[in-house]
Design an enzyme around this catalytic site. Structure first.
Site, PDB file in Angstrom:
ATOM      1  N   HIS A  49       0.890  -1.159   0.000  1.00 36.65           N
ATOM      2  CA  HIS A  49       0.000   0.000   0.000  1.00 36.65           C
ATOM      3  C   HIS A  49       0.930   1.211   0.000  1.00 36.65           C
ATOM      4  CE1 HIS A  49      -2.876  -2.879   2.076  1.00 36.65           C
ATOM      5  NE2 HIS A  49      -3.489  -2.527   0.964  1.00 36.65           N
ATOM      6  N   ASP A  52       2.241   1.809   3.332  1.00 34.76           N
ATOM      7  CA  ASP A  52       3.192   0.813   3.864  1.00 34.76           C
ATOM      8  C   ASP A  52       4.604   1.321   3.595  1.00 34.76           C
ATOM      9  OD1 ASP A  52       1.241  -1.124   4.624  1.00 34.76           O
ATOM     10  OD2 ASP A  52       1.163  -1.895   2.569  1.00 34.76           O
ATOM     11  N   GLU A 174      -8.531  -4.635  -8.749  1.00 37.67           N
ATOM     12  CA  GLU A 174      -8.767  -5.851  -7.947  1.00 37.67           C
ATOM     13  C   GLU A 174     -10.246  -5.908  -7.580  1.00 37.67           C
ATOM     14  OE1 GLU A 174      -6.076  -6.414  -4.586  1.00 37.67           O
ATOM     15  OE2 GLU A 174      -7.550  -7.673  -3.584  1.00 37.67           O
ATOM     16  N   GLU A 210      -8.258 -11.951  -7.089  1.00 40.25           N
ATOM     17  CA  GLU A 210      -8.104 -12.596  -5.781  1.00 40.25           C
ATOM     18  C   GLU A 210      -9.077 -13.757  -5.692  1.00 40.25           C
ATOM     19  OE1 GLU A 210      -7.289 -10.351  -2.342  1.00 40.25           O
ATOM     20  OE2 GLU A 210      -8.503 -11.615  -1.029  1.00 40.25           O
ATOM     21  N   HIS A 213     -12.139 -13.243  -3.508  1.00 40.25           N
ATOM     22  CA  HIS A 213     -13.094 -12.262  -4.028  1.00 40.25           C
ATOM     23  C   HIS A 213     -13.980 -12.894  -5.101  1.00 40.25           C
ATOM     24  CE1 HIS A 213     -10.255  -8.668  -2.826  1.00 40.25           C
ATOM     25  NE2 HIS A 213     -10.584  -9.442  -1.802  1.00 40.25           N
ATOM     26  N   ASP A 248     -14.573 -11.988   4.289  1.00 44.62           N
ATOM     27  CA  ASP A 248     -13.384 -12.277   3.476  1.00 44.62           C
ATOM     28  C   ASP A 248     -12.328 -12.909   4.393  1.00 44.62           C
ATOM     29  OD1 ASP A 248     -11.326 -12.230   1.663  1.00 44.62           O
ATOM     30  OD2 ASP A 248     -11.172 -10.055   1.572  1.00 44.62           O
ATOM     31  N   ASP A 250      -9.376 -14.773   3.626  1.00 48.63           N
ATOM     32  CA  ASP A 250      -7.942 -14.768   3.279  1.00 48.63           C
ATOM     33  C   ASP A 250      -7.210 -15.982   3.849  1.00 48.63           C
ATOM     34  OD1 ASP A 250      -8.237 -12.350   1.904  1.00 48.63           O
ATOM     35  OD2 ASP A 250      -7.720 -11.142   3.651  1.00 48.63           O
ATOM     36  N   ASP A 283      -2.482 -13.182  -0.913  1.00 53.02           N
ATOM     37  CA  ASP A 283      -3.105 -12.255   0.033  1.00 53.02           C
ATOM     38  C   ASP A 283      -3.745 -13.126   1.111  1.00 53.02           C
ATOM     39  OD1 ASP A 283      -4.005 -10.042   1.319  1.00 53.02           O
ATOM     40  OD2 ASP A 283      -5.330  -9.323  -0.263  1.00 53.02           O
TER      41      ASP A 283
HETATM   42  C1  3MF Z   1      -9.215  -6.631   0.493  1.00 50.81           C
HETATM   43  C2  3MF Z   1      -7.945  -6.893  -0.180  1.00 50.81           C
HETATM   44  C3  3MF Z   1      -6.900  -5.839   0.005  1.00 50.81           C
HETATM   45  C4  3MF Z   1      -6.103  -5.588  -1.248  1.00 50.81           C
HETATM   46  C5  3MF Z   1      -4.959  -4.684  -0.945  1.00 50.81           C
HETATM   47  C6  3MF Z   1      -4.101  -4.402  -2.153  1.00 50.81           C
HETATM   48  C7  3MF Z   1      -6.038  -5.514   2.184  1.00 50.81           C
HETATM   49  O1  3MF Z   1     -10.095  -7.665   0.427  1.00 50.81           O
HETATM   50  O2  3MF Z   1      -7.781  -7.928  -0.783  1.00 50.81           O
HETATM   51  O3  3MF Z   1      -6.048  -6.283   1.045  1.00 50.81           O
HETATM   52  O4  3MF Z   1      -5.636  -6.763  -1.796  1.00 50.81           O
HETATM   53  O5  3MF Z   1      -5.464  -3.498  -0.459  1.00 50.81           O
HETATM   54  O6  3MF Z   1      -4.814  -3.772  -3.129  1.00 50.81           O
HETATM   55 MG    MG Z   2      -6.351  -8.699  -2.050  1.00 53.67          MG
END
Ligand code: 3MF
Ligand code: MG
Length: 344
Positions: A49, A52, A174, A210, A213, A248, A250, A283
């Site tokens: 980010h 970051d 994304e 992703e 997603h 979500d 992850d 991710d």
């Molecule tokens: C949210 C995400 C995000 C993005 C990240 C990079 C925090 O569901 O997946 O992770 O991947 O912001 O664009």
């Molecule tokens: Mg992501």
């Protein structure tokens, strides 16, 4: 089908375990220490980010931001790491409460565009051309709050501004269908690719797919990847896993549905993903229960599962597969795949 893969993750993937219902459960690790962990875990790329790389950037001048980003570039050099992409964090500031590019207040939209230009400056200083746009708050909680047609124009206008600001950058949208919003405006790969063709430079706008997603949108991640590959728009991926339609999660790649993970690896490998320099991006989040000393296993495990699935994909008996397809014997093909996944 012989490519070697390079892997990336973002510093947020080593995290303290806070969730909406409870505080952190692990100590924070400073950024420089996280960078030292990458190579040991088998990773060569860092996803960023903007903040970051440059914390508190909204209180710094454009020049100060670039100076700070160059210091981070030197840190990456010290660790032998590449910056994969930079993403503007457009969902935490008070000015992005109602969205960023689609906020109803023009002053807020202006903030989002300016912030995106600073993100691009950071990417240039980190020596990456890739910008990722997770359009977190571009959507609504109630349909009546915004105009969903105007919103698309606003997103396209913002992307055009970014493309014009720096002719070297490429943008990977994304898509995600919900969370934090009730409904997001660019929920799927198809929406993102359609938007790319409305921009001034469609070839410079693609997607970051992703897994979770796509699953949250009720879609199969490998088919989403295939769609993007057909358009030459799979600029990067965020591999992970997701147990059904809920928040979500992850989860580690392949940890929920190994066959679904296998099919993602299979299509990436089949189309030589990575040959144009793309990273295999993850991710993933460690479970909240994970203790401090073992809170990076989700990263090493996801990478290991990916590489093992590459072997599985490459060792399939394609002759038999093709024969079963020709015979339209998909029951037998189903069994062949399951057998193969189970090591037979
Ligand atoms: C949210 C995400 C995000 C993005 C990240 C990079 C925090 O569901 O997946 O992770 O991947 O912001 O664009
Ligand atoms: Mg992501």
């Amino acid at each position: 089908m012989s490519g070697k893969y390079r892997f990336s993750f973002g510093p947020w993937n080593i995290h303290e375990g806070a969730d909406p219902f409870g505080p952190t459960v692990r100590d924070g690790i400073e950024f420089a220490k996280k960078l030292k962990m990458y190579k040991n875990l088998g990773f060569d790329g860092v996803q960023f980010h903007d903040d970051d790389a440059v914390p508190d950037m909204d209180n710094l001048s454009a020049q100060e931001i670039v100076k700070k980003a160059k210091e981070v570039r030197a840190m990456l050099d010290g660790e032998g790491l590449a910056a994969e992409f930079v993403a503007p964090r457009l969902w935490e500031d008070a000015r992005t409460i109602d969205g960023a590019y689609t906020a109803n207040d023009p002053a807020c939209r202006e903030y989002a565009k300016d912030r995106s230009r600073r993100t691009i400056d950071i990417a240039a200083a980190l020596e990456t051309r890739l910008i990722v746009l997770w359009l977190a708050r571009e959507g609504t909680y109630i349909r009546e709050a915004k105009d969903s047609s105007v919103a698309v124009e606003q997103i396209v206008e913002a992307i055009n501004g970014m493309l014009a600001y720096n002719p070297d950058i490429r943008i990977a949208i994304e898509p995600k269908p919900n969370e934090p919003m009730d409904q997001a405006y660019i929920p799927t790969t198809g929406h993102a690719i359609a938007v790319s063709f409305m921009t001034d430079a469609p070839q410079r706008v693609g997607v970051n797919i992703e897994s979770a997603h796509a699953i949250l949108a009720g879609l199969d991640p490998s088919d989403e990847m295939g769609f993007a590959l057909a358009y030459n728009k799979l600029f990067t991926v965020h591999l992970n896993d997701q147990n059904g339609l809920k928040f979500d999660e992850d989860k580690s790649f392949g940890a929920v549905d190994l066959r679904r993970a296998f099919n993602q690896v299979r299509i990436l490998d089949r189309y030589d993903y990575g040959a144009a320099g793309e990273f295999v991006g993850l991710d993933v989040k460690a479970m909240r229960t994970q203790k401090q000393s073992v809170a990076t296993k989700h990263l090493a495990n996801s990478r290991e599962i990916f590489l093992r699935l590459v072997k599985v994909a490459r060792s399939i008996d394609n002759k038999t597969v093709n024969q079963l397809i020709a015979d339209r014997d998909y029951e037998e093909l189903d069994m062949l795949i399951v057998d193969h996944l189970m090591g037979k």
